[in-house]
Motif scaffolding. Structure first.
Motif, PDB file in Angstrom:
ATOM      1  N   PHE A   1      19.789   9.425  20.212  1.00 39.11           N
ATOM      2  CA  PHE A   1      19.206   9.017  18.940  1.00 39.11           C
ATOM      3  C   PHE A   1      20.190   9.296  17.822  1.00 39.11           C
ATOM      4  O   PHE A   1      21.187   9.995  18.000  1.00 39.11           O
ATOM      5  N   VAL A   2      19.904   8.731  16.653  1.00 38.22           N
ATOM      6  CA  VAL A   2      20.667   8.980  15.442  1.00 38.22           C
ATOM      7  C   VAL A   2      19.655   9.341  14.350  1.00 38.22           C
ATOM      8  O   VAL A   2      18.759   8.553  14.048  1.00 38.22           O
ATOM      9  N   LEU A   3      19.779  10.538  13.797  1.00 37.13           N
ATOM     10  CA  LEU A   3      18.865  10.979  12.747  1.00 37.13           C
ATOM     11  C   LEU A   3      19.059  10.158  11.477  1.00 37.13           C
ATOM     12  O   LEU A   3      20.190   9.788  11.145  1.00 37.13           O
ATOM     13  N   PRO A   4      17.989   9.908  10.740  1.00 38.81           N
ATOM     14  CA  PRO A   4      18.119   9.154   9.485  1.00 38.81           C
ATOM     15  C   PRO A   4      19.031   9.851   8.467  1.00 38.81           C
ATOM     16  O   PRO A   4      19.828   9.202   7.809  1.00 38.81           O
ATOM     17  N   ARG A   5      18.908  11.160   8.334  1.00 39.16           N
ATOM     18  CA  ARG A   5      19.735  11.890   7.363  1.00 39.16           C
ATOM     19  C   ARG A   5      20.744  12.802   8.048  1.00 39.16           C
ATOM     20  O   ARG A   5      21.904  12.800   7.735  1.00 39.16           O
ATOM     21  N   GLY A   6      20.288  13.633   8.950  1.00 38.46           N
ATOM     22  CA  GLY A   6      21.178  14.518   9.683  1.00 38.46           C
ATOM     23  C   GLY A   6      20.952  15.984   9.370  1.00 38.46           C
ATOM     24  O   GLY A   6      20.524  16.337   8.273  1.00 38.46           O
ATOM     25  N   TYR A   7      21.233  16.813  10.344  1.00 39.05           N
ATOM     26  CA  TYR A   7      21.147  18.262  10.200  1.00 39.05           C
ATOM     27  C   TYR A   7      22.427  18.761   9.540  1.00 39.05           C
ATOM     28  O   TYR A   7      23.529  18.447   9.992  1.00 39.05           O
ATOM     29  N   VAL A   8      22.300  19.537   8.481  1.00 41.46           N
ATOM     30  CA  VAL A   8      23.459  20.109   7.792  1.00 41.46           C
ATOM     31  C   VAL A   8      23.568  21.569   8.210  1.00 41.46           C
ATOM     32  O   VAL A   8      22.662  22.368   7.944  1.00 41.46           O
ATOM     33  N   ASP A   9      24.670  21.912   8.891  1.00 45.52           N
ATOM     34  CA  ASP A   9      24.839  23.292   9.363  1.00 45.52           C
ATOM     35  C   ASP A   9      25.359  24.201   8.250  1.00 45.52           C
ATOM     36  O   ASP A   9      25.575  23.752   7.115  1.00 45.52           O
ATOM     37  N   GLU A  10      25.564  25.463   8.568  1.00 49.14           N
ATOM     38  CA  GLU A  10      25.987  26.458   7.574  1.00 49.14           C
ATOM     39  C   GLU A  10      27.355  26.157   6.980  1.00 49.14           C
ATOM     40  O   GLU A  10      27.670  26.607   5.875  1.00 49.14           O
ATOM     41  N   GLN A  11      28.193  25.401   7.689  1.00 48.00           N
ATOM     42  CA  GLN A  11      29.514  25.037   7.182  1.00 48.00           C
ATOM     43  C   GLN A  11      29.483  23.718   6.399  1.00 48.00           C
ATOM     44  O   GLN A  11      30.521  23.230   5.972  1.00 48.00           O
ATOM     45  N   GLY A  12      28.296  23.131   6.260  1.00 44.18           N
ATOM     46  CA  GLY A  12      28.173  21.888   5.516  1.00 44.18           C
ATOM     47  C   GLY A  12      28.430  20.640   6.340  1.00 44.18           C
ATOM     48  O   GLY A  12      28.460  19.536   5.798  1.00 44.18           O
ATOM     49  N   ARG A  13      28.619  20.767   7.643  1.00 47.38           N
ATOM     50  CA  ARG A  13      28.824  19.608   8.511  1.00 47.38           C
ATOM     51  C   ARG A  13      27.484  18.933   8.788  1.00 47.38           C
ATOM     52  O   ARG A  13      26.478  19.604   8.992  1.00 47.38           O
ATOM     53  N   VAL A  14      27.500  17.621   8.808  1.00 50.22           N
ATOM     54  CA  VAL A  14      26.297  16.843   9.074  1.00 50.22           C
ATOM     55  C   VAL A  14      26.321  16.392  10.532  1.00 50.22           C
ATOM     56  O   VAL A  14      27.309  15.831  10.997  1.00 50.22           O
ATOM     57  N   HIS A  15      25.214  16.628  11.226  1.00 52.22           N
ATOM     58  CA  HIS A  15      25.064  16.256  12.638  1.00 52.22           C
ATOM     59  C   HIS A  15      23.923  15.251  12.736  1.00 52.22           C
ATOM     60  O   HIS A  15      22.782  15.584  12.427  1.00 52.22           O
ATOM     61  N   ARG A  16      24.247  14.019  13.158  1.00 53.99           N
ATOM     62  CA  ARG A  16      23.223  12.965  13.231  1.00 53.99           C
ATOM     63  C   ARG A  16      22.943  12.496  14.649  1.00 53.99           C
ATOM     64  O   ARG A  16      21.813  12.150  14.975  1.00 53.99           O
ATOM     65  N   ASP A  17      23.967  12.444  15.492  1.00 53.34           N
ATOM     66  CA  ASP A  17      23.796  11.960  16.865  1.00 53.34           C
ATOM     67  C   ASP A  17      23.232  13.067  17.728  1.00 53.34           C
ATOM     68  O   ASP A  17      23.677  14.214  17.653  1.00 53.34           O
ATOM     69  N   GLY A  18      22.277  12.724  18.559  1.00 58.08           N
ATOM     70  CA  GLY A  18      21.705  13.727  19.442  1.00 58.08           C
ATOM     71  C   GLY A  18      21.130  13.115  20.692  1.00 58.08           C
ATOM     72  O   GLY A  18      21.155  11.901  20.894  1.00 58.08           O
ATOM     73  N   VAL A  19      20.597  13.997  21.539  1.00 58.74           N
ATOM     74  CA  VAL A  19      19.963  13.586  22.780  1.00 58.74           C
ATOM     75  C   VAL A  19      18.688  14.398  22.959  1.00 58.74           C
ATOM     76  O   VAL A  19      18.700  15.621  22.799  1.00 58.74           O
ATOM     77  N   MET A  20      17.608  13.695  23.278  1.00 56.99           N
ATOM     78  CA  MET A  20      16.345  14.350  23.607  1.00 56.99           C
ATOM     79  C   MET A  20      16.032  14.032  25.059  1.00 56.99           C
ATOM     80  O   MET A  20      16.203  12.898  25.497  1.00 56.99           O
ATOM     81  N   ARG A  21      15.592  15.050  25.789  1.00 56.14           N
ATOM     82  CA  ARG A  21      15.194  14.812  27.175  1.00 56.14           C
ATOM     83  C   ARG A  21      13.671  14.742  27.254  1.00 56.14           C
ATOM     84  O   ARG A  21      12.965  15.186  26.351  1.00 56.14           O
ATOM     85  N   LEU A  22      13.202  14.168  28.340  1.00 52.37           N
ATOM     86  CA  LEU A  22      11.765  14.153  28.583  1.00 52.37           C
ATOM     87  C   LEU A  22      11.250  15.581  28.671  1.00 52.37           C
ATOM     88  O   LEU A  22      11.930  16.461  29.209  1.00 52.37           O
ATOM     89  N   ALA A  23      10.064  15.814  28.168  1.00 49.13           N
ATOM     90  CA  ALA A  23       9.447  17.129  28.272  1.00 49.13           C
ATOM     91  C   ALA A  23       8.866  17.312  29.669  1.00 49.13           C
ATOM     92  O   ALA A  23       8.427  16.349  30.301  1.00 49.13           O
ATOM     93  N   THR A  24       8.878  18.544  30.122  1.00 49.29           N
ATOM     94  CA  THR A  24       8.263  18.887  31.394  1.00 49.29           C
ATOM     95  C   THR A  24       6.929  19.589  31.125  1.00 49.29           C
ATOM     96  O   THR A  24       6.649  20.010  29.991  1.00 49.29           O
ATOM     97  N   ALA A  25       6.139  19.746  32.149  1.00 46.44           N
ATOM     98  CA  ALA A  25       4.888  20.496  32.013  1.00 46.44           C
ATOM     99  C   ALA A  25       5.192  21.922  31.553  1.00 46.44           C
ATOM    100  O   ALA A  25       4.473  22.487  30.721  1.00 46.44           O
ATOM    101  N   ARG A  26       6.284  22.491  32.053  1.00 47.71           N
ATOM    102  CA  ARG A  26       6.669  23.849  31.644  1.00 47.71           C
ATOM    103  C   ARG A  26       6.944  23.912  30.146  1.00 47.71           C
ATOM    104  O   ARG A  26       6.570  24.871  29.481  1.00 47.71           O
ATOM    105  N   ASP A  27       7.606  22.890  29.591  1.00 47.65           N
ATOM    106  CA  ASP A  27       7.858  22.854  28.147  1.00 47.65           C
ATOM    107  C   ASP A  27       6.544  22.915  27.373  1.00 47.65           C
ATOM    108  O   ASP A  27       6.409  23.678  26.422  1.00 47.65           O
ATOM    109  N   GLU A  28       5.595  22.104  27.781  1.00 45.33           N
ATOM    110  CA  GLU A  28       4.311  22.050  27.088  1.00 45.33           C
ATOM    111  C   GLU A  28       3.550  23.377  27.219  1.00 45.33           C
ATOM    112  O   GLU A  28       3.045  23.903  26.234  1.00 45.33           O
ATOM    113  N   ILE A  29       3.490  23.913  28.415  1.00 37.87           N
ATOM    114  CA  ILE A  29       2.728  25.146  28.658  1.00 37.87           C
ATOM    115  C   ILE A  29       3.374  26.344  27.967  1.00 37.87           C
ATOM    116  O   ILE A  29       2.698  27.122  27.282  1.00 37.87           O
TER     117      ILE A  29
END
Length: 141
Positions: free
Chosen positions: A26-54
């Motif tokens: 995915f590509v975030l609309p704005r992006g995460y700005v880290d403590e050094q001021g770098r913007v991070h927009r590209d990412g990856v999300m995985r499917l959730a598992t039952a363990r994640d939910e529980i």
């Protein structure tokens, strides 16, 4: 001789090589700005598992504030966000509200609907078509 299912990846999800899409870029609309001021927009999300939910439901922060559930779930299922060294609840807490809403919608779409496409209509002519809301990296199609 019995066959065994493929081993899970380190994050607990099945590997994509089994013919099932388990990771969604995915590509975030704005992006995460880290403590050094770098913007991070590209990412990856995985499917959730039952363990994640529980596990997320039993987190003390979620028990204290049920609205925090989405923060914990996203921290568990985002495997990459730009060049950030890792994604934890602090990263999710520091996202812009529009990026948090985007990720919540993406999580719902891939874990409930099974896809990242949304049906939209052209405002000028009314023609309907599907758009992949995960987006592409800038300059790609």
């Amino acid at each position: 001789m019995p066959t065994h299912p493929p081993a899970a990846d380190q994050d607990g999800s099945p590997p994509d090589s089994i013919g099932l899409t388990t990771r969604y870029p995915f590509v975030l609309p704005r992006g995460y700005v880290d403590e050094q001021g770098r913007v991070h927009r590209d990412g990856v999300m995985r499917l959730a598992t039952a363990r994640d939910e529980i596990t997320s439901q039993s987190d003390p922060r979620v028990r204290q504030n049920p609205a925090y559930l989405s923060v914990v779930l996203l921290a568990r299922t985002l495997t990459q966000l730009g060049t950030a060294p890792g994604v934890d609840t602090l990263v999710i807490e520091n996202l812009f509200a529009s990026d948090l809403a985007f990720l919540q919608d993406l999580y719902r779409r891939i874990n409930q609907d099974g896809h990242t496409e949304a049906d939209v209509s052209c405002p000028a002519c009314g023609h309907g078509f599907a758009v992949d809301i995960a987006g592409d990296a800038p300059g790609e199609s």
